[in-house]
Write a protein that holds these residues in place. Structure first.
Motif, short mmCIF file in Angstrom:
data_model
loop_
_atom_site.label_atom_id
_atom_site.label_comp_id
_atom_site.label_asym_id
_atom_site.label_seq_id
_atom_site.Cartn_x
_atom_site.Cartn_y
_atom_site.Cartn_z
N PRO A 25 38.23 35.93 44.88
CA PRO A 25 38.84 37.79 44.96
C PRO A 25 39.49 38.17 45.21
CG PRO A 25 35.89 37.79 45.72
CD PRO A 25 36.56 36.62 45.12
N GLU A 26 40.49 39.03 44.70
CA GLU A 26 41.35 39.64 45.78
C GLU A 26 40.54 40.33 46.80
OE1 GLU A 26 42.97 40.70 42.14
OE2 GLU A 26 44.77 39.95 42.01
N PRO A 27 41.81 41.21 48.12
CA PRO A 27 41.31 41.56 48.82
C PRO A 27 41.24 43.43 48.93
CG PRO A 27 43.54 41.15 49.24
CD PRO A 27 42.79 40.86 48.02
N PHE A 28 40.91 43.47 46.98
CA PHE A 28 40.87 44.70 47.16
C PHE A 28 39.69 44.87 46.41
CE2 PHE A 28 45.17 43.27 45.82
CZ PHE A 28 44.67 43.09 44.68
N ARG A 33 31.68 43.67 43.26
CA ARG A 33 32.54 43.21 42.02
C ARG A 33 32.24 41.67 40.70
NH1 ARG A 33 38.22 41.83 43.19
NH2 ARG A 33 37.61 42.36 45.06
N ILE A 34 31.63 43.02 40.01
CA ILE A 34 30.84 42.58 38.34
C ILE A 34 31.66 41.65 38.05
CG2 ILE A 34 29.12 42.58 36.53
CD1 ILE A 34 29.03 45.47 37.95
N ARG A 35 31.54 40.67 37.71
CA ARG A 35 32.69 39.64 37.03
C ARG A 35 32.05 38.81 35.69
NH1 ARG A 35 34.87 35.61 41.60
NH2 ARG A 35 36.81 35.72 40.43
N ALA A 36 32.60 39.09 34.44
CA ALA A 36 32.17 38.81 33.46
C ALA A 36 32.56 37.56 33.14
CB ALA A 36 32.45 39.59 31.82
N VAL A 37 31.60 36.44 32.68
CA VAL A 37 31.81 34.92 32.91
C VAL A 37 31.71 35.12 31.00
CG1 VAL A 37 31.98 32.41 32.71
CG2 VAL A 37 31.34 34.00 34.50
N ASN A 250 42.50 48.30 41.41
CA ASN A 250 42.34 47.05 41.62
C ASN A 250 43.75 46.73 41.24
OD1 ASN A 250 39.12 46.68 41.69
ND2 ASN A 250 39.11 46.48 39.63
N GLU A 251 44.48 47.88 41.69
CA GLU A 251 46.21 47.32 41.72
C GLU A 251 46.12 47.01 43.19
OE1 GLU A 251 48.26 46.83 39.21
OE2 GLU A 251 47.26 47.71 37.79
N PRO A 252 47.14 45.88 42.72
CA PRO A 252 47.52 45.31 44.24
C PRO A 252 48.83 46.65 44.67
CG PRO A 252 48.49 43.52 42.30
CD PRO A 252 48.32 44.66 42.35
#
Length: 272
Positions: A25-28, A33-37, A250-252
């Protein structure tokens, strides 16, 4: 993004390092954090004869295993848990030394009614499979499940999305792997419950398939995403990780915020 061109990934140690880094995951982003697979064929078919397993590739199984190794909790709808014959999660040996805890993540099954088939299934699997019951689940069903030795978490009343995130936070979950099914994925996406999508595109076209598609819905929802990683394998398939733009959350740093449209209907497909 890790690469603007797909990297070659296989199951040798160097390639496993590439894959693990691509899934970090990114640092923001959110604390939970829910990640669909998910997996689909090139044409968007998500199941063959009612099951997603036949679409899998060896590299897809590596990705799937890596996501379970990363997860604090695995989420799945009750329909998928029963149709696919879910049992307690295991961590594949190639990933065990990367996991920061010894025990595998619990599989938590989402349900609104806790019917007999689900109760019986979970009662046979021990503590590795647990239940997250919606607030309106009949108390008698919850009592019956607990009497049978099933661990049942009852979500608070209120919007489903907030109740689920609150429950996951209470369980200390930072990374959550959501494994479907498609109708529940559609509800998750439109309610802002998916932060990332890890999608395998299986290297085949299914002619005459009858599956509902990746995110079936009767209403139009546009959910902006950006690709964070993409890679391939000599044995075929395309493996991607997408980040959902929750209104710029979730933008950098320095990224632009896209307009987005999310549905506001209450989730009503938690048994898919």
């Amino acid at each position: 993004m890790h690469s603007c061109r797909p990297e070659v990934v296989d199951d040798n140690p160097a390639a496993l390092d590439v894959l693990w880094r691509a899934l970090e995951p990114e640092p923001f982003g959110p604390a939970v954090r829910i990640r669909a697979v998910m997996i689909s064929s090139v044409d968007g078919t998500t199941a063959v004869d009612g099951l997603s397993g036949p679409l899998g590739t060896p590299t897809d199984r590596l990705v799937y295993g890596a996501m379970r190794a990363r997860a604090d909790v695995v989420l799945v709808g009750s329909g998928t848990a029963l149709d696919e014959g879910y049992g307690p999660a295991t961590v594949a040996p190639v990933w065990t030394d990367r996991r920061d805890r010894a025990e595998p993540p619990p599989v938590i099954v989402l349900t609104r009614n806790l019917d007999d088939a689900l109760l019986d299934h979970c009662a046979k699997t021990g503590s590795g499979m647990q239940i997250a019951a919606a607030a309106e689940t009949p108390p008698a069903r919850i009592a019956a499940a607990r009497s049978a030795g099933v661990c049942v978490h009852v979500m608070e009343e209120g919007p489903f999305a907030q109740s689920l995130r609150d429950l996951l936070a209470e369980l200390g979950a930072g990374e959550v792997t959501f494994e479907g099914g498609p109708r529940l994925l559609a509800d998750f996406v439109t309610q802002g419950l998916v932060d990332e999508l890890v999608l395998t595109v299986s290297p085949e076209i299914i002619v005459g398939g009858r599956s509902p598609g990746l995110v079936p819905s009767h209403t139009l929802h546009r959910v902006p995403m950006r690709v964070a990683a993409a890679f391939s394998c000599p044995r075929g398939g395309l493996y991607t990780r997408w980040v959902v733009d929750h209104g710029g959350r979730n933008e950098p740093a320095g990224g632009t915020v896209s307009d987005r449209t999310y549905g506001t209907d209450r989730v009503d497909g938690a048994d898919e």
